[in-house]
Design an enzyme around this catalytic site. Structure first.
Site, PDB file in Angstrom:
ATOM      1  N   HIS A   1     -15.840  10.544  -1.712  1.00 25.95           N
ATOM      2  CA  HIS A   1     -14.048  12.433  -1.247  1.00 25.95           C
ATOM      3  C   HIS A   1     -15.418  13.171  -1.740  1.00 25.95           C
ATOM      4  O   HIS A   1     -16.516  13.356  -1.452  1.00 25.95           O
ATOM      5  CB  HIS A   1     -13.827  12.028  -2.787  1.00 25.95           C
ATOM      6  CG  HIS A   1     -12.719  10.869  -3.165  1.00 25.95           C
ATOM      7  ND1 HIS A   1     -11.744  10.712  -2.061  1.00 25.95           N
ATOM      8  CD2 HIS A   1     -12.356  10.116  -4.068  1.00 25.95           C
ATOM      9  CE1 HIS A   1     -11.377   9.517  -2.533  1.00 25.95           C
ATOM     10  NE2 HIS A   1     -11.837   8.910  -3.636  1.00 25.95           N
TER      11      HIS A   1
ATOM     12  N   CYS B   1     -13.159  14.888   3.953  1.00 28.36           N
ATOM     13  CA  CYS B   1     -12.524  15.411   5.270  1.00 28.36           C
ATOM     14  C   CYS B   1     -13.381  16.862   4.390  1.00 28.36           C
ATOM     15  O   CYS B   1     -14.119  16.398   3.904  1.00 28.36           O
ATOM     16  CB  CYS B   1     -10.956  15.407   4.399  1.00 28.36           C
ATOM     17  SG  CYS B   1     -10.428  14.054   4.299  1.00 28.36           S
TER      18      CYS B   1
END
Length: 478
Positions: free
Chosen positions: A317, A360
């Site tokens: 992440h 992301c």
């Protein structure tokens, strides 16, 4: 052709260029007739005796191959062009053999270091006394031919030798053996007397493109054919190529960050493809932020003099400018690249350092013009998730490439059963390009194309490579 023009050309040629011309003429002149040639005029006399200078076509091919197009202005031609001859295959209008031109092009790229290594590797095959007399790569190639270790049908010894010295040169030989050939086209040229002369352009490459069952095609880069090729290539001469570090964070210790099912598929795919590309793979699962920093710092302190490149893959992440350890703490992306900059890791200076970040780059979604219906989420197929949090900052130092899973401010997607969209496509494209010699930027453009065409939870994904590479980079299979 008149003697005066040949005399002018002779005056411009140095001894190395004359030797190169003699090598290129070995398919049309007896080797014994070339052994004592030291001057251009001596070679021209032998070519005239064989009626090989009836027109300027053959000599123009020779001059262009050795990159002396500036001498073409001395050439004259008769009213008939070679292609208009009643029998263009006669000795009066010969063509340079693609095989011999290939050998010359290879010799041009052999460094002194690699020449010495070639001589050492061939010392058990070639007579030492003759090998000691070889001062150039052309000398070595000629000696290999003389002792029957090299011909158009037997290129294996040369390919094996070059593989130990320069994988890029070995790849040229392999591609030639598997269907590549050199094609010369002609373009008009006006000589200094105003006559229209047909000359071949610099050798370009055309190849047959055999397809395997999986659609794989072979291409060749055996001669520079575009301006981008003139910047050169990063050497890929070592086995192993260097380290490939994979940090795979799947199980997180904080409630704020969810686990990342499917990332095991990415880890396996990366390990497999970079092993085939010749890298030593080192995998770390579920590292805290402190341990992530320690591993990259320890790797940066290693001696990389016997390496060609470095690869670091981070699957985790992230948030703006950072990735997360499994403890939820941030690791700035700059902290991952800094240990490998030229000032910190001298043994990697001037060598490519590749970072692939699966995360992301924001909380937003990228929409397409016509969003498709959400993929079916049937049992066993997995579902799409996003690796929330952007990774944005990149190092500005030379020779870095950072492949991002998506553009700024947008999410990337991971299938809980099959792995992430970006990493899986990256590995597929690297597998496809391994035998073909494609530039890494071409590979990443193909990744962009394939990923951007898909629809994920009604949304799009657009990967983004960022780089400060200073040369072409090709990663061939070992």
């Amino acid at each position: 052709m008149d003697i005066l023009s040949l005399s002018h050309i002779d005056e411009e040629l140095d001894s190395f260029e004359v030797a190169a011309l003699c090598f290129l003429c070995q398919d049309v002149l007896n080797r014994k007739r070339l052994e004592n040639v030291r001057e251009g005029r001596e070679l021209f006399l032998r070519l005239r005796e064989k009626d090989l200078l009836k027109n300027s076509h053959f000599l123009s091919q020779l001059l262009i191959t050795i990159r002396r197009e500036d001498l073409l202005s001395y050439l004259e031609t008769d009213s008939r062009q070679p292609e208009q001859e009643s029998n263009p295959q006669t000795d009066a209008s010969p063509a340079l053999s693609p095989y011999r031109t290939l050998l010359y092009q290879v010799s041009e790229d052999v460094t002194q270091e690699n020449l010495n290594k070639m001589k050492f590797l061939l010392s058990n095959k070639l007579a030492k006394g003759r090998l000691d007399l070889c001062t150039t790569a052309l000398d070595v190639l000629a000696e290999m031919e003389r002792q029957n270790h090299l011909s158009e049908q037997t290129l294996e010894v040369l390919e094996e030798t070059l593989m130990e010295c320069d994988a890029q040169l070995a790849l040229k030989i392999k591609q030639y053996r598997t269907g590549g050939f050199l094609l010369r086209e002609t373009v008009p040229h006006i000589n200094q007397r105003g006559n229209n002369l047909q000359i071949p352009v610099r050798p370009s490459v055309t190849v047959t493109q055999p397809s395997s069952e999986d659609g794989e095609r072979l291409f060749t880069d055996s001669d520079p054919v575009s301006p981008s090729d003139s910047i050169g290539y990063y050497p890929m001469t070592h086995n192993p190529r260097g380290w490939c570090l994979i940090i795979n964070n799947e199980h997180f210790e904080t409630n704020e960050l969810t686990n990342r099912p499917g990332t095991e598929k990415d880890k396996s795919a990366i390990a497999s493809v970079f092993s085939r590309l010749g890298f030593k793979v080192k995998v770390f699962d579920n590292l805290t932020a402190a341990k992530m920093l320690k591993e990259v710092e320890d790797l940066g302190k290693k001696n990389h003099f016997d390496a060609d490149a470095l690869v670091v893959c981070v699957l985790s992440h992230g948030e703006i400018g950072c990735v997360f350890g499994v403890d939820g703490k941030r690791v700035p992306l700059r902290s991952l690249t800094f240990p490998f900059t030229s000032g910190e890791c001298r043994s990697l200076a001037g060598k490519p350092k590749l970072f692939f970040i699966q995360a992301c780059q924001g909380t937003g979604y990228q929409r397409g013009m016509s969003p498709a219906v959400s993929p079916e989420q049937t049992e066993g197929r997995g579902t799409f998730e996003s690796d929330a949090g952007p990774v944005q900052s990149i190092a500005t130092d030379a020779d870095f490439l950072i492949g991002m899973a998506t553009v700024d401010e947008c999410k990337s997607f991971r299938n809980t059963k099959e792995g992430s969209i970006y990493i899986q496509e990256l590995c597929r494209q690297l597998e496809r390009a391994g035998p073909s010699g494609e530039n890494i930027l071409t590979v990443l453009t193909c990744v962009n194309n394939e990923v951007s065409r898909g629809e994920y939870l009604r949304y799009k994904q657009m990967p983004e490579p960022k780089y400060t590479l200073t040369k072409n980079l090709v990663l061939p299979f070992i």
